[in-house]
Design an enzyme around this catalytic site. Structure first.
Site, mmCIF file in Angstrom:
data_model
loop_
_atom_site.group_PDB
_atom_site.id
_atom_site.type_symbol
_atom_site.label_atom_id
_atom_site.label_comp_id
_atom_site.label_asym_id
_atom_site.label_seq_id
_atom_site.Cartn_x
_atom_site.Cartn_y
_atom_site.Cartn_z
ATOM 1 N N CYS B 70 1.225 -1.445 -0.176
ATOM 2 C CA CYS B 70 0.125 0.078 0.221
ATOM 3 C C CYS B 70 0.896 1.251 -0.013
ATOM 4 C CB CYS B 70 -1.087 0.481 1.189
ATOM 5 S SG CYS B 70 -1.773 1.307 1.164
ATOM 6 N N HIS B 164 -2.759 -5.292 1.331
ATOM 7 C CA HIS B 164 -2.362 -5.699 2.633
ATOM 8 C C HIS B 164 -2.657 -7.541 2.921
ATOM 9 C CE1 HIS B 164 -1.883 -1.954 4.111
ATOM 10 N NE2 HIS B 164 -2.835 -1.385 3.638
ATOM 11 N N GLU B 166 -1.106 -8.588 4.834
ATOM 12 C CA GLU B 166 -1.250 -8.688 6.421
ATOM 13 C C GLU B 166 -2.521 -8.936 6.976
ATOM 14 O OE1 GLU B 166 -0.008 -6.413 4.984
ATOM 15 O OE2 GLU B 166 -0.992 -4.352 6.243
#
Lengths: 293, 195
Positions: B70, B164, B166
């Site tokens: 990002c 993302h 994660e």
């Protein structure tokens, strides 16, 4: 396409970690905040210190002011609505605000109920003084929690009290057995499922930020060291004698909160901080933190 | 600097790889690879300049793997359509900040990713006020696309993601860059792409 889910709301809160969110009342202030390294701005019609001074009813900001700020900066733009005023929140969502603060700084619209925040696609942040209050707001759909502190006071003491209380209560919960968690949920006035989640995680299930009285770089460092994951600075910047320099200094101190030399460097050469108020100067009935439950 | 470090540390701890936050130049001496996390690219860009990390990171990136998610992707790009951000230029791509819209448009999608020639996998893809990759240059491998634009690109030892992993506990992208024991480690993929 799956937008407006709780996961996506908490996702933005995650991205704001380690940063400073600044209160601004117009596009020029928003530019100063962005140039200083703010990771988001909070648009409101008057900063808390002026709300406190002027009295009267404090409401959601005018849409044209919010649109002006959105046009000025590229970072997320937040705005406040009154506690329980879901129609103000609907307006803010229509304006595509990135985060809605259901805030005790504005005059509450409902003395019994907070907004059912799960109904919205925009994420919400809410204030708290303790773990029970934090979990009640999360159960209503808040994707970020902040301490209430005492907004507009320039006095860090209440934010410290609230952060210490939340962190201590979280630690306590992690030591309890399953059967004790039921009684703890009753005492906290929070849903058992969230109390169990906190017991497992050892932290809140959403990011936990500090707000209410931060006025100096060292205040920001203090709150980060006490466990805050980011800081909100309201009156502290634009009520000081040198907003641009102070804004930058608070950002630097938040980044390097564990490095006292860098906090010292950031604190050097600044003009006067906002004057601030001792808590004894604020009668209990005028304390903003008492709004909401 | 600023951003969601903590969830990346969680990914590395699942993979059994040590990780530390990088805040000063000397921290770079302690690591073998770098993740530039999500956050606000304007804030990160300012702090990188204030604390004189620009040159050290560019030098570090010459011979170490660097991954950006990002805002991190924006900082890795050669060209950014916003003069408020100064990027490192690791990836020969152009990006537009917040091109998918404000937070209310942020979403979780499903995207099919290709790792080399044989591995295809559909993964959750969470885009938060995400940047759009509008142009890719020579030598850029596109691992996945959403809505007609690449969302994951690999070039040598650089990996850029507009989303993302994660946030969805997806570890494979970190493995591609940082786990030599993984079949899809970038050096292994390089042979595949070359072939």
């Amino acid at each position: 396409m799956n937008n407006g889910t709780f996961e996506v709301k908490v996702g933005l809160a995650e991205m704001l970690k380690g940063g400073v969110i600044m209160d601004v009342t117009n596009a020029d202030q928003a530019k100063i905040a962005e140039d200083a390294g703010a990771c988001a701005v909070m648009a409101l019609e008057r900063i808390p210190a002026d709300i406190r001074r002027d009295g009267g009813i404090s409401r959601m900001s005018a849409p044209e002011m919010i649109l002006g700020i959105q046009a000025q900066v590229s970072i997320p733009v937040m705005a406040k609505c009154r506690i329980g005023h879901f129609a103000e929140a609907q307006v803010l969502e229509t304006l595509e605000i990135d985060f809605i603060d259901e805030s005790e700084v504005l005059t509450p619209a409902d003395e019994h109920n907070h907004i059912w925040k799960h109904n919205f696609k925009a994420p919400f942040v809410c204030g708290c003084r303790n773990l029970g209050e934090a979990l009640r707001r999360i159960s209503e759909g808040a994707a970020m929690i902040r301490t209430k502190g005492e907004a507009g006071s320039g006095n860090i003491v209440e934010a410290v009290r609230h952060m210490r209380t939340v962190m201590t209560e979280i630690k306590r919960v992690t030591c309890l057995e399953q059967d004790q968690l039921v009684a703890e949920a009753k005492n906290l006035g929070a849903p058992l499922s969230l109390v169990q989640q906190v017991a497992n995680l050892g932290k809140l299930p959403v990011p936990n930020f500090a707000a209410g009285g931060i006025a100096t770089p060292a205040d920001a460092s203090l709150m980060m060291q006490l466990g805050a994951e980011s800081v909100f600075v309201g009156s502290g910047i634009f009520k000081s004698d040198d907003p641009a320099a102070r804004a930058k200094a608070v950002v630097e101190a938040t980044t390097h909160y564990q490095d006292a030399k860098r906090v010292a460097a950031a604190s050097s050469g600044l003009k006067n901080a906002m004057k601030g108020l001792d808590m004894s100067e604020i009668p209990p009935e005028e304390r903003l933190q008492e709004r909401g439950w | 600097m600023q951003g969601n470090f903590s969830l990346h540390h969680d990914v590395f701890s699942r993979l059994g790889i040590d990780s530390i936050p990088i805040k000063v130049q000397s921290d770079l001496d302690l690591i073998d690879g770098l993740v530039i996390p999500g956050g606000e690219s304007t804030t990160m860009s300012l702090l990188i300049n204030t604390f004189r990390l620009r040159e050290p990171i560019i030098n570090f990136g010459k011979d170490h793997p660097v991954m950006g998610t990002c805002a991190g992707l924006i900082l890795m790009a050669k060209e950014v359509q916003d003069k408020r951000v100064q990027s490192f230029g690791f990836l020969d791509i152009s990006v537009e900040r917040n091109a998918y819209g404000r937070q209310i448009k942020s979403s979780t999608e499903k995207v099919l990713y290709h790792f080399g020639l044989n591995k295809k996998v559909e993964l959750k893809t969470t885009l938060i006020r995400a940047p759009k990759i509008s142009n890719v240059g020579e030598g850029i491998h596109i691992l996945g696309e959403f809505d007609g634009s690449p969302v994951a690109v690999l070039s040598g030892h650089y990996l850029g993601l507009s989303f993302h992993p994660e946030l969805n506990n997806i570890d494979i992208f970190h493995q591609v860059l940082f786990d030599p024991n993984c079949e899809y480690y970038y050096k292994n993929l390089k042979q595949t792409y070359a072939a």
